[in-house]
Design a protein around this motif. Structure first.
Motif, short mmCIF file in Angstrom:
data_model
loop_
_atom_site.label_atom_id
_atom_site.label_comp_id
_atom_site.label_asym_id
_atom_site.label_seq_id
_atom_site.Cartn_x
_atom_site.Cartn_y
_atom_site.Cartn_z
N PHE A 64 -9.07 -4.84 -10.92
CA PHE A 64 -8.00 -4.59 -9.96
C PHE A 64 -8.55 -4.54 -8.54
O PHE A 64 -8.01 -5.17 -7.62
CB PHE A 64 -7.28 -3.29 -10.29
CG PHE A 64 -6.21 -2.92 -9.30
CD1 PHE A 64 -4.91 -3.40 -9.44
CD2 PHE A 64 -6.50 -2.10 -8.20
CE1 PHE A 64 -3.92 -3.07 -8.52
CE2 PHE A 64 -5.51 -1.77 -7.28
CZ PHE A 64 -4.23 -2.25 -7.44
N PHE A 68 -7.58 -7.34 -5.88
CA PHE A 68 -6.86 -6.74 -4.76
C PHE A 68 -7.63 -7.01 -3.46
O PHE A 68 -7.04 -7.38 -2.44
CB PHE A 68 -6.72 -5.24 -4.99
CG PHE A 68 -6.00 -4.51 -3.90
CD1 PHE A 68 -4.62 -4.37 -3.91
CD2 PHE A 68 -6.71 -3.93 -2.84
CE1 PHE A 68 -3.96 -3.69 -2.89
CE2 PHE A 68 -6.06 -3.25 -1.83
CZ PHE A 68 -4.68 -3.12 -1.86
N PHE A 328 -1.99 -10.72 -14.49
CA PHE A 328 -2.38 -9.46 -13.87
C PHE A 328 -3.32 -9.71 -12.69
O PHE A 328 -3.14 -9.13 -11.60
CB PHE A 328 -3.05 -8.55 -14.89
CG PHE A 328 -3.69 -7.32 -14.30
CD1 PHE A 328 -2.92 -6.20 -13.98
CD2 PHE A 328 -5.06 -7.28 -14.03
CE1 PHE A 328 -3.50 -5.07 -13.42
CE2 PHE A 328 -5.64 -6.15 -13.48
CZ PHE A 328 -4.86 -5.04 -13.17
N ASN A 329 -4.30 -10.58 -12.89
CA ASN A 329 -5.25 -10.88 -11.81
C ASN A 329 -4.54 -11.51 -10.62
O ASN A 329 -4.80 -11.15 -9.46
CB ASN A 329 -6.34 -11.82 -12.32
CG ASN A 329 -7.23 -11.18 -13.37
OD1 ASN A 329 -7.28 -9.94 -13.50
ND2 ASN A 329 -7.94 -11.98 -14.13
N THR A 332 -2.23 -8.95 -8.88
CA THR A 332 -3.05 -7.98 -8.14
C THR A 332 -3.52 -8.57 -6.81
O THR A 332 -3.49 -7.89 -5.78
CB THR A 332 -4.28 -7.57 -8.98
OG1 THR A 332 -3.83 -6.97 -10.20
CG2 THR A 332 -5.15 -6.59 -8.22
N PHE A 335 -0.63 -8.67 -4.49
CA PHE A 335 -0.32 -7.31 -4.05
C PHE A 335 -1.23 -6.90 -2.89
O PHE A 335 -0.78 -6.34 -1.89
CB PHE A 335 -0.47 -6.34 -5.22
CG PHE A 335 -0.19 -4.91 -4.87
CD1 PHE A 335 1.05 -4.51 -4.41
CD2 PHE A 335 -1.19 -3.96 -4.99
CE1 PHE A 335 1.30 -3.17 -4.07
CE2 PHE A 335 -0.95 -2.63 -4.66
CZ PHE A 335 0.29 -2.24 -4.20
N GLY A 336 -2.52 -7.20 -3.00
CA GLY A 336 -3.46 -6.90 -1.92
C GLY A 336 -3.11 -7.65 -0.65
O GLY A 336 -3.13 -7.08 0.45
#
Length: 347
Positions: A64, A68, A328-329, A332, A335-336
């Motif tokens: 994460f 991120f 997910f990767n 993430t 999101f960052g």
């Protein structure tokens, strides 16, 4: 005469005042230490957590932080560096050729190519040095050297077992080649992270100068606390994943500490020259715009090539992980980038 007129600059008296606000001086001084702590926390925590036996974090937490951080670095390049560079080099205080050409974009592009050629020359020089002492060079990016091919993110695999069983001397030679490969990879990784940190440091120093004399200090201060921590997390996660030989184990810690002190240093310098420093002057616009544009090119190259391409396209593990983990990767990373882009609304 023509050259002078070409890069003529407007009168600095009409381009900002040197009467910077000196209110909240105590808080501005305190910001040096607050941002020092948050910056160091962001960069050192991933490093210490990965090395410490007392901090138990699941592997997904490090993934994460890593992805991120990749998003943070890419967003920093576009939102926090290239955009301010366009504003600074498009300042109404500049005249002549400064207003007739998109210098910020040109400088950023030149920076991308410069970093590419620097890395290319550094890698070829390292390979030549290893070859001169009879050791086989290793491609840390896996660009078609040996059986690994172009899609091996950390270089080709060597058929060590087959040779070691048949020929002890071959086994010794392969052991030496493996050691040289590890050394070559370590050097390449240090160069890569040094390029990344070089781009981040320019930006950190400039925002420290800005914070010291900005009239909207309270808002900018709060935003920069999170800005530096997230940016530090992005850098620290990359430093933490440097699998270096023991002799280079100090590199990530030193890199984190250098990042941590840069913005506080910029604040201290800004406070020291607050009575003479004019952030809106022509000179300041040219210098800060050029440095921001240079840094944006560095982070764009690092973020898109070293991080995105090598983590998602050239990383063999990405071809075998589940779609859920791949999503997910990717999420993430987005999101960052989104969080850092949102901070660009204020800083």
């Amino acid at each position: 005469m023509a050259t002078t007129l070409l890069f003529s600059i407007a009168d600095t008296d009409s381009c900002g005042s040197v009467n910077n606000q000196v209110d909240l001086l105590g808080l501005r001084v305190g910001a040096i230490f607050i941002i020092l702590v948050t910056s160091l926390f962001g960069t050192l925590f991933p490093i210490l957590a990965r090395r410490s036996k007392f901090i138990r974090l699941p592997p997904i937490a490090f993934d994460f932080a890593k992805f991120f951080g990749s998003g943070v670095i890419i967003a920093t390049a576009f939102i926090h560096l290239l955009s301010p560079a366009l504003d600074a080099l498009g300042s109404p205080c500049l005249t002549g050729a400064w207003t007739e050409y998109p210098w910020a974009l040109a400088i950023s592009m030149a920076s991308v190519f410069s970093i590419f050629f620097v890395e290319l020359v550094a890698f070829r020089w390292g390979r030549a040095k290893l070859a001169s002492i009879g050791l086989e060079a290793h491609d840390p990016h896996g660009h078609g050297i040996g059986p690994g091919g172009a899609h091996s993110a950390h270089g080709p695999e060597m058929p060590m077992k087959e040779h070691s069983e048949k020929d002890p001397e071959s086994s010794i030679g392969l052991h030496e080649a493996s050691a040289s490969s590890a050394l070559d990879t370590a050097i390449a990784r240090i160069i890569g992270i040094a390029i990344l940190e070089f781009g981040v440091l320019f930006h950190s120093l400039l925002i420290g100068l800005t914070l010291a004399v900005d009239e909207e200090f309270k808002i900018l201060f709060v935003v920069l606390v999170f800005h530096q921590m997230f940016e530090g997390l992005g850098l620290g996660s990359r430093l933490a994943h440097l699998d270096l030989p023991p002799k280079y184990s100090w590199v990530p810690v030193i890199g984190a500490c250098i990042y941590g002190v840069t913005t506080p240093l910029g604040i201290a310098i800004g406070l020291g020259v607050r009575t003479t420093y004019n952030p809106d002057s022509t000179t300041a616009s040219i210098v800060s715009g050029s440095l921001d544009a240079t840094s944006s090119g560095i982070l764009l190259y690092t973020g898109l090539v070293e991080l995105l391409a090598h983590e998602f396209l050239f990383n063999p593990s990405m071809a075998v992980i589940s779609n859920k983990r791949l999503a997910f990767n990717g999420i993430t990373m987005l999101f960052g980038a989104g969080i850092m882009s949102l901070l660009g609304r204020w800083a």
